[in-house]
Design a protein around this motif. Structure first.
Motif, PDB file in Angstrom:
ATOM      1  N   MET A 159       0.693  -1.067   0.008  1.00  0.00           N
ATOM      2  CA  MET A 159       0.025   0.042  -0.077  1.00  0.00           C
ATOM      3  C   MET A 159       0.924   1.293   0.043  1.00  0.00           C
ATOM      4  O   MET A 159       0.242   2.260  -0.526  1.00  0.00           O
ATOM      5  CB  MET A 159      -1.237  -0.063   1.141  1.00  0.00           C
ATOM      6  CG  MET A 159      -1.941  -1.051   0.849  1.00  0.00           C
ATOM      7  SD  MET A 159      -3.068  -0.994   2.177  1.00  0.00           S
ATOM      8  CE  MET A 159      -4.034   0.467   2.184  1.00  0.00           C
ATOM      9  N   ILE A 191      -8.220   1.700  -3.633  1.00  0.00           N
ATOM     10  CA  ILE A 191      -8.092   0.485  -3.448  1.00  0.00           C
ATOM     11  C   ILE A 191      -9.552  -0.167  -2.884  1.00  0.00           C
ATOM     12  O   ILE A 191     -10.092   0.478  -1.991  1.00  0.00           O
ATOM     13  CB  ILE A 191      -6.968   0.089  -2.439  1.00  0.00           C
ATOM     14  CG1 ILE A 191      -5.720   0.773  -3.036  1.00  0.00           C
ATOM     15  CG2 ILE A 191      -6.807  -1.306  -2.323  1.00  0.00           C
ATOM     16  CD1 ILE A 191      -4.606   0.899  -2.008  1.00  0.00           C
ATOM     17  N   PHE A 227      -9.872   4.793   5.437  1.00  0.00           N
ATOM     18  CA  PHE A 227     -10.570   3.550   4.891  1.00  0.00           C
ATOM     19  C   PHE A 227     -12.154   3.662   5.273  1.00  0.00           C
ATOM     20  O   PHE A 227     -12.338   4.241   6.060  1.00  0.00           O
ATOM     21  CB  PHE A 227      -9.988   2.329   5.537  1.00  0.00           C
ATOM     22  CG  PHE A 227     -10.231   2.117   6.824  1.00  0.00           C
ATOM     23  CD1 PHE A 227     -11.242   1.284   7.317  1.00  0.00           C
ATOM     24  CD2 PHE A 227      -9.272   2.552   7.892  1.00  0.00           C
ATOM     25  CE1 PHE A 227     -11.502   1.175   8.759  1.00  0.00           C
ATOM     26  CE2 PHE A 227      -9.586   2.377   9.207  1.00  0.00           C
ATOM     27  CZ  PHE A 227     -10.543   1.731   9.863  1.00  0.00           C
ATOM     28  N   VAL A 248      -8.809   3.182   0.943  1.00  0.00           N
ATOM     29  CA  VAL A 248      -9.127   2.026   0.983  1.00  0.00           C
ATOM     30  C   VAL A 248     -10.460   1.669   1.339  1.00  0.00           C
ATOM     31  O   VAL A 248     -11.179   2.288   2.141  1.00  0.00           O
ATOM     32  CB  VAL A 248      -8.228   1.060   1.847  1.00  0.00           C
ATOM     33  CG1 VAL A 248      -8.508  -0.186   1.856  1.00  0.00           C
ATOM     34  CG2 VAL A 248      -6.667   1.267   1.592  1.00  0.00           C
ATOM     35  N   CYS A 303     -12.665  -1.338   2.368  1.00  0.00           N
ATOM     36  CA  CYS A 303     -12.583  -2.925   2.865  1.00  0.00           C
ATOM     37  C   CYS A 303     -14.066  -3.580   2.628  1.00  0.00           C
ATOM     38  O   CYS A 303     -14.816  -2.705   3.243  1.00  0.00           O
ATOM     39  CB  CYS A 303     -12.011  -2.933   4.222  1.00  0.00           C
ATOM     40  SG  CYS A 303     -10.433  -2.249   4.554  1.00  0.00           S
TER      41      CYS A 303
END
Length: 127
Positions: A21, A29, A53, A79, A81
Motif C-alpha cells: 500500500m 483501493i 478507509f 481503501v 474494505c
C-alpha cells in the motif's frame, strides 16, 4: 489513471499488504476479504498506520452503505474494505484502480464479480 491492477495477498500477510500500500499512494483501493474478522484486524492496522478507509460488512446499514460508497467516490479515502458476502449488488465503486483480494474465496464467480465493480470503470471510460 493507470490500468486496473488486481492483486491477491494471502491471509496472514499484513506486513506485505502495508508495504504494498505504500506504493499505492494516490490510488483508490478495493480490499476484499471473505472474513469479517480479518477486516476487523486490518481496520486496527489501518488506524495505527493512519490509512484512511471505509469498511462494509453484512452488518452495515443500507443507508450507511450508500453514504460510504458516495463518499469513497468523491473523497481522498484510500481503501474501501469489503466483505465478499456483503458486497452484493448496487455498489458503484468504479473510481478504484486497484483491487486486492486479501484471501481467495472458494467461489471464483463471486470473487470475479467483486473485481468487476472496479473493472466497469475501464470498460466505460476506455482506460
Amino acid at each position: 489513471m493507470s490500468a486496473l491492477r488486481i492483486t491477491v495477498i494471502m491471509g496472514g500477510a499484513n506486513t506485505v499488504l502495508l508495504e504494498y500500500m505504500e506504493y499505492c499512494e494516490r490510488h483508490k483501493i478495493l480490499l476484499f476479504s471473505q472474513f469479517t474478522s480479518m477486516l476487523d484486524r486490518l481496520e486496527e492496522r489501518f488506524q495505527q498506520e493512519k490509512i484512511s478507509f471505509y469498511k462494509l460488512t453484512g452488518s452495515t446499514l443500507k443507508e450507511k452503505r450508500l453514504q460510504m460508497v458516495e463518499q469513497f467516490n468523491k473523497d481522498d479515502t484510500t481503501v474501501f474494505c469489503i466483505s465478499l458476502k456483503a458486497g452484493g449488488t448496487g455498489l458503484n465503486l468504479t473510481v478504484a484502480d486497484i483491487v486486492i483480494h486479501y484471501d481467495l474465496w472458494w467461489n471464483l464467480a463471486v470473487q470475479n464479480q467483486a473485481t468487476d465493480w472496479a473493472y466497469r470503470r475501464y470498460i466505460e471510460s476506455g482506460s
